[in-house]
Every structure is written in structure tokens, then in C-alpha cells.
Motif scaffolding. Sequence first.
Motif, short mmCIF file in Angstrom:
data_model
loop_
_atom_site.label_atom_id
_atom_site.label_comp_id
_atom_site.label_asym_id
_atom_site.label_seq_id
_atom_site.Cartn_x
_atom_site.Cartn_y
_atom_site.Cartn_z
N ARG A 79 9.20 1.56 0.61
CA ARG A 79 9.04 0.14 0.92
C ARG A 79 8.04 -0.06 2.05
O ARG A 79 7.22 -0.98 2.01
CB ARG A 79 10.40 -0.48 1.29
N PHE A 80 8.10 0.83 3.05
CA PHE A 80 7.13 0.74 4.15
C PHE A 80 5.74 1.07 3.63
O PHE A 80 4.74 0.47 4.04
CB PHE A 80 7.53 1.68 5.28
N GLY A 81 5.66 2.05 2.71
CA GLY A 81 4.37 2.39 2.11
C GLY A 81 3.75 1.22 1.37
O GLY A 81 2.53 1.02 1.41
N GLU A 82 4.57 0.42 0.70
CA GLU A 82 4.06 -0.78 0.03
C GLU A 82 3.47 -1.75 1.04
O GLU A 82 2.45 -2.40 0.78
CB GLU A 82 5.17 -1.46 -0.78
N GLU A 83 4.12 -1.86 2.19
CA GLU A 83 3.59 -2.73 3.25
C GLU A 83 2.24 -2.21 3.75
O GLU A 83 1.31 -2.98 4.00
CB GLU A 83 4.59 -2.83 4.40
N LEU A 84 2.13 -0.88 3.90
CA LEU A 84 0.86 -0.31 4.35
C LEU A 84 -0.24 -0.59 3.33
O LEU A 84 -1.37 -0.94 3.69
CB LEU A 84 1.01 1.20 4.56
N ALA A 85 0.08 -0.43 2.04
CA ALA A 85 -0.91 -0.70 0.99
C ALA A 85 -1.33 -2.17 1.01
O ALA A 85 -2.51 -2.50 0.84
CB ALA A 85 -0.34 -0.32 -0.37
N SER A 101 -2.78 4.12 -3.28
CA SER A 101 -1.73 5.08 -3.62
C SER A 101 -1.43 5.99 -2.45
O SER A 101 -0.27 6.34 -2.19
CB SER A 101 -2.16 5.89 -4.84
N LEU A 102 -2.49 6.37 -1.71
CA LEU A 102 -2.31 7.19 -0.51
C LEU A 102 -1.43 6.48 0.50
O LEU A 102 -0.51 7.08 1.07
CB LEU A 102 -3.68 7.50 0.11
N GLU A 103 -1.68 5.19 0.69
CA GLU A 103 -0.89 4.43 1.67
C GLU A 103 0.56 4.28 1.22
O GLU A 103 1.48 4.39 2.02
CB GLU A 103 -1.52 3.06 1.91
N ARG A 104 0.77 4.06 -0.08
CA ARG A 104 2.13 3.92 -0.58
C ARG A 104 2.95 5.18 -0.35
O ARG A 104 4.16 5.12 -0.17
CB ARG A 104 2.11 3.58 -2.08
#
Length: 206
Positions: A79-85, A101-104
Motif C-alpha cells: 500500500r505504501f508502494g502504491e503511494e510512492l508510485a 513498478s520499482l516504486e510499488r
Amino acid sequence: MSDPSPAPRVSDRLQATRPSVETLELLANRRSILARHLTTPGPDTTELEDLLRLAARVPDHGRLGPWRFVIFTGDARARFGEELARIVQKELPTADEKRLSLERGRLTRAPVVVCVVSNVTYGHKIPVWEQELSAGAVCQNMLIAAHAMGYAGQWVTEWYSANPQVDAVLGLGRNERIAGFIYLGTASVEPTERPRPDWRDRTSYF
């Protein structure tokens, strides 16, 4: 591994020193493991609570406790990765799917991630610099304690440790900044020693 010693109570008498060859050996050989080389298992709930308790036993001039923790386990990492993306896509509209995808997957590199937040009290007699150093000591204590518990870790900053939008996602206050993300898990590779500064070249006597 045996359980850590129970937390002493306020005013309990403690040993002034506790010679330990094992501790010296651990410090002499401790090595960070890259987040991408961390796998399951990671610290369970009880171990994580012990780890945070030990990490918090740091020098703290003024007893301000100028730090706090944000824990990422399970689905929270994605979920945090989705925010980063989302943030990257907003700030860099040309970002391709490979970058997004890297950020997710940033936090899914390890089973447990602890964000250490520096939480300073402005206008206090204790300088801000000293308060921030205490948060840094928490990060190092956590790595050492994790190593002693049989886990590996890496203290990571990367771009998302200094981004206002990430700060907003994490609910950071104006007096807060990220000291680092501590990635924790089991090492999937055996590390090798890296070149280190010669402390003798950086030491002088007054």
C-alpha cells in the motif's frame, strides 16, 4: 535465540558495565545486507516489540524521546508502494511502468520495514542537532539488536526519506523528518567485507 532481558523498571539498579566479548565480536563483524537480499522470515510481533524496545535505549539528552516508529508489515508494504508510485507519477509524468513498478515494490524487498522518524522539540534547551543524533542512534541500535537476534538489516534513506508528499502520507508534523527506513529480514546471501575508512587517519589527540 534466548529472549532479551526484561525491561528494567524506573529506579532499578543497573550494572555500570557488562564486559562482553560476544558484543565486541558482533560490532567488529556486523555488516548491512542490501534490502533486495532480505527474505523471510522477519521478526514476528513479539520479536519486533523487543527490537523496538532495545533500539530505543539510546543517549537522549533531556529525556525527550525525540523519535517515533512507523511499522510496515504484510499488505502495508505494498500500500505504501502504491503511494510512492502515485507521487512519482505526479512529480514525473514521463515515468515509465518499469519505474512505477520499482516504486510499488520498494518496501516489499523485506518482510518488515521500520521507518524511524526524528521528532524534535523546537525551542528546547537541548539543541535540535542533539535530538536528531538521538534518532540516528536509534537506527544504529536497531541494526545491532537485529543482528544479535539473528536477523539482517539495512538502513535505507533513498528519495522517499526527504519528500514532502511522502511526509504527508505518513502524517509527519512540521517538527518531524525521516531518519531512515530500516529493512529487516533474513539474509539470502553471505556478505563480504567492504573497504572501510582507516580510523587512524581520522584520529588526533588534543
